[in-house]
Design a protein around this motif. Sequence first.
Motif, PDB file in Angstrom:
ATOM      1  N   GLU A 184     -22.192  42.400  -5.856  1.00  0.00           N
ATOM      2  CA  GLU A 184     -21.231  42.616  -6.635  1.00  0.00           C
ATOM      3  C   GLU A 184     -21.660  42.257  -7.963  1.00  0.00           C
ATOM      4  OE1 GLU A 184     -16.386  41.894  -7.076  1.00  0.00           O
ATOM      5  OE2 GLU A 184     -17.595  40.726  -5.877  1.00  0.00           O
ATOM      6  N   ARG A 185     -22.498  40.933  -8.295  1.00  0.00           N
ATOM      7  CA  ARG A 185     -22.869  40.880  -9.594  1.00  0.00           C
ATOM      8  C   ARG A 185     -23.898  41.866 -10.233  1.00  0.00           C
ATOM      9  NH1 ARG A 185     -25.663  37.369  -6.004  1.00  0.00           N
ATOM     10  NH2 ARG A 185     -27.863  37.495  -6.083  1.00  0.00           N
ATOM     11  N   ASP A 186     -24.521  42.490  -9.588  1.00  0.00           N
ATOM     12  CA  ASP A 186     -25.427  43.599  -9.632  1.00  0.00           C
ATOM     13  C   ASP A 186     -25.010  44.972 -10.207  1.00  0.00           C
ATOM     14  OD1 ASP A 186     -27.469  41.762  -9.460  1.00  0.00           O
ATOM     15  OD2 ASP A 186     -27.850  42.159  -7.602  1.00  0.00           O
ATOM     16  N   TYR A 187     -23.869  45.226 -10.099  1.00  0.00           N
ATOM     17  CA  TYR A 187     -22.868  46.413 -10.225  1.00  0.00           C
ATOM     18  C   TYR A 187     -22.725  46.563 -11.750  1.00  0.00           C
ATOM     19  CZ  TYR A 187     -19.148  49.901 -10.771  1.00  0.00           C
ATOM     20  OH  TYR A 187     -18.579  51.058 -11.167  1.00  0.00           O
ATOM     21  N   SER A 188     -23.329  47.704 -12.341  1.00  0.00           N
ATOM     22  CA  SER A 188     -23.231  48.276 -13.617  1.00  0.00           C
ATOM     23  C   SER A 188     -23.123  49.696 -13.416  1.00  0.00           C
ATOM     24  CB  SER A 188     -24.347  47.755 -14.361  1.00  0.00           C
ATOM     25  OG  SER A 188     -24.027  48.288 -15.779  1.00  0.00           O
TER      26      SER A 188
ATOM     27  N   ILE B 238     -26.486  52.255 -13.864  1.00  0.00           N
ATOM     28  CA  ILE B 238     -26.966  53.181 -12.763  1.00  0.00           C
ATOM     29  C   ILE B 238     -26.818  54.546 -13.485  1.00  0.00           C
ATOM     30  CG2 ILE B 238     -26.176  54.268 -10.590  1.00  0.00           C
ATOM     31  CD1 ILE B 238     -25.189  51.405  -9.999  1.00  0.00           C
ATOM     32  N   SER B 239     -26.009  54.976 -14.403  1.00  0.00           N
ATOM     33  CA  SER B 239     -25.871  56.290 -14.920  1.00  0.00           C
ATOM     34  C   SER B 239     -27.224  56.405 -15.706  1.00  0.00           C
ATOM     35  CB  SER B 239     -24.636  56.129 -15.576  1.00  0.00           C
ATOM     36  OG  SER B 239     -24.757  57.455 -16.584  1.00  0.00           O
ATOM     37  N   ARG B 240     -27.690  55.370 -16.475  1.00  0.00           N
ATOM     38  CA  ARG B 240     -28.922  55.547 -17.220  1.00  0.00           C
ATOM     39  C   ARG B 240     -30.092  56.106 -16.322  1.00  0.00           C
ATOM     40  NH1 ARG B 240     -32.804  52.715 -19.221  1.00  0.00           N
ATOM     41  NH2 ARG B 240     -32.327  50.815 -18.333  1.00  0.00           N
ATOM     42  N   TYR B 241     -30.160  55.345 -15.112  1.00  0.00           N
ATOM     43  CA  TYR B 241     -31.259  55.657 -14.069  1.00  0.00           C
ATOM     44  C   TYR B 241     -31.205  57.061 -13.768  1.00  0.00           C
ATOM     45  CZ  TYR B 241     -32.141  50.502 -13.765  1.00  0.00           C
ATOM     46  OH  TYR B 241     -32.495  49.216 -14.183  1.00  0.00           O
ATOM     47  N   VAL B 242     -29.865  57.463 -13.403  1.00  0.00           N
ATOM     48  CA  VAL B 242     -29.656  58.743 -12.993  1.00  0.00           C
ATOM     49  C   VAL B 242     -30.130  59.686 -14.077  1.00  0.00           C
ATOM     50  CG1 VAL B 242     -28.151  60.673 -12.285  1.00  0.00           C
ATOM     51  CG2 VAL B 242     -27.864  58.284 -11.252  1.00  0.00           C
TER      52      VAL B 242
ATOM     53  N   LEU C 199     -21.040  63.025 -11.872  1.00  0.00           N
ATOM     54  CA  LEU C 199     -19.860  63.768 -12.123  1.00  0.00           C
ATOM     55  C   LEU C 199     -18.609  62.988 -11.670  1.00  0.00           C
ATOM     56  CD1 LEU C 199     -20.875  67.166 -10.680  1.00  0.00           C
ATOM     57  CD2 LEU C 199     -20.831  66.505 -12.749  1.00  0.00           C
ATOM     58  N   HIS C 200     -18.790  62.250 -10.535  1.00  0.00           N
ATOM     59  CA  HIS C 200     -17.703  61.433  -9.991  1.00  0.00           C
ATOM     60  C   HIS C 200     -18.225  59.916  -9.518  1.00  0.00           C
ATOM     61  CE1 HIS C 200     -14.801  64.446 -10.215  1.00  0.00           C
ATOM     62  NE2 HIS C 200     -15.499  65.488  -9.554  1.00  0.00           N
ATOM     63  N   ALA C 201     -17.497  58.992  -9.560  1.00  0.00           N
ATOM     64  CA  ALA C 201     -17.991  57.628  -9.051  1.00  0.00           C
ATOM     65  C   ALA C 201     -16.785  57.236  -8.514  1.00  0.00           C
ATOM     66  CB  ALA C 201     -18.688  56.958 -10.146  1.00  0.00           C
ATOM     67  N   HIS C 202     -16.699  56.230  -7.554  1.00  0.00           N
ATOM     68  CA  HIS C 202     -16.141  55.340  -6.536  1.00  0.00           C
ATOM     69  C   HIS C 202     -16.572  54.021  -6.290  1.00  0.00           C
ATOM     70  CE1 HIS C 202     -12.468  54.285  -4.954  1.00  0.00           C
ATOM     71  NE2 HIS C 202     -13.091  54.075  -3.502  1.00  0.00           N
ATOM     72  N   VAL C 203     -15.995  53.000  -6.574  1.00  0.00           N
ATOM     73  CA  VAL C 203     -16.521  51.866  -6.038  1.00  0.00           C
ATOM     74  C   VAL C 203     -15.448  51.051  -5.204  1.00  0.00           C
ATOM     75  CG1 VAL C 203     -15.840  50.374  -8.257  1.00  0.00           C
ATOM     76  CG2 VAL C 203     -17.788  49.653  -6.999  1.00  0.00           C
TER      77      VAL C 203
ATOM     78  N   LEU D 196     -20.804  51.931  -3.452  1.00  0.00           N
ATOM     79  CA  LEU D 196     -20.585  52.841  -4.869  1.00  0.00           C
ATOM     80  C   LEU D 196     -20.960  54.132  -4.314  1.00  0.00           C
ATOM     81  CD1 LEU D 196     -20.116  53.575  -7.923  1.00  0.00           C
ATOM     82  CD2 LEU D 196     -22.594  53.268  -8.233  1.00  0.00           C
ATOM     83  N   THR D 197     -20.099  55.071  -4.289  1.00  0.00           N
ATOM     84  CA  THR D 197     -20.274  56.413  -3.953  1.00  0.00           C
ATOM     85  C   THR D 197     -20.266  57.237  -5.029  1.00  0.00           C
ATOM     86  OG1 THR D 197     -19.014  56.224  -2.167  1.00  0.00           O
ATOM     87  CG2 THR D 197     -19.465  58.359  -2.441  1.00  0.00           C
TER      88      THR D 197
END
Length: 224
Positions: free
Chosen positions: A138-142, A146-150, A158-162, A174-175
């Motif tokens: 959980e502490r690593d979630y950003s 992640i969007s920058r890596y993508v 397009l969509h994200a859900h955590v 994270l989906t």
Amino acid sequence: MPALLAEDLLNEMIPPLKGTDSAAKAARWLDEFHVGQLPVLDNRHYRGLVTEADLADFDDPNTLLSELPLGFADTYVRPDQHFYRVMELAIQNKIQLVPVVDAQHEYAGVVTISDALAAFGQQPAGGQGAIIVLTMEERDYSLSQISRYVEENNAKILHAHVAQDENDPYRVRLTLKLNTNNMASITATLERFGYVVTAQFNGTAALGEDEHERYDALLRYLSI
């Protein structure tokens, strides 16, 4: 962003059957609702799914469903489980819908594969875009990281859900829905930075035959 828990995706149009219903009624409802399975209840408790194959073994249309040896008694999700678990069970068991059952084993409804994917914004007909599921501390979630890596791999989220990981209270799941089917470089980048890729649904076989078959299975469910 649409909710992606089973309780938020219940299909109110698909009714359950009762053990006191006949095989003839089950066959009629399967045809009427254009599904290959329907849940059967004993009072309010989930007993299993009746399928077209089950009914084919009985010549007497007056046979009660309570007399049939139903399968899928252990195939269900809890109301608070993520939609990915719904898809996972459907794929594993080759079914179009997954029952939702509470902690007291009382039936809450069903989620169909098409409803789950529609809520996530999936457009399966053209096979465009991929779904990827990551887990992490959980502490690593950003999401911005992640969007920058993508985006470094010429793609966009397009969509994200955590959601909380069901097996570990200190991890999250994270989906992501992406605008590309070219997942190899994205997956490699995310894994290089410590993210665990637990599932992928892709429109091409570039990531391996298993992923291609699983994605094709989803499309087949939607076309039935």
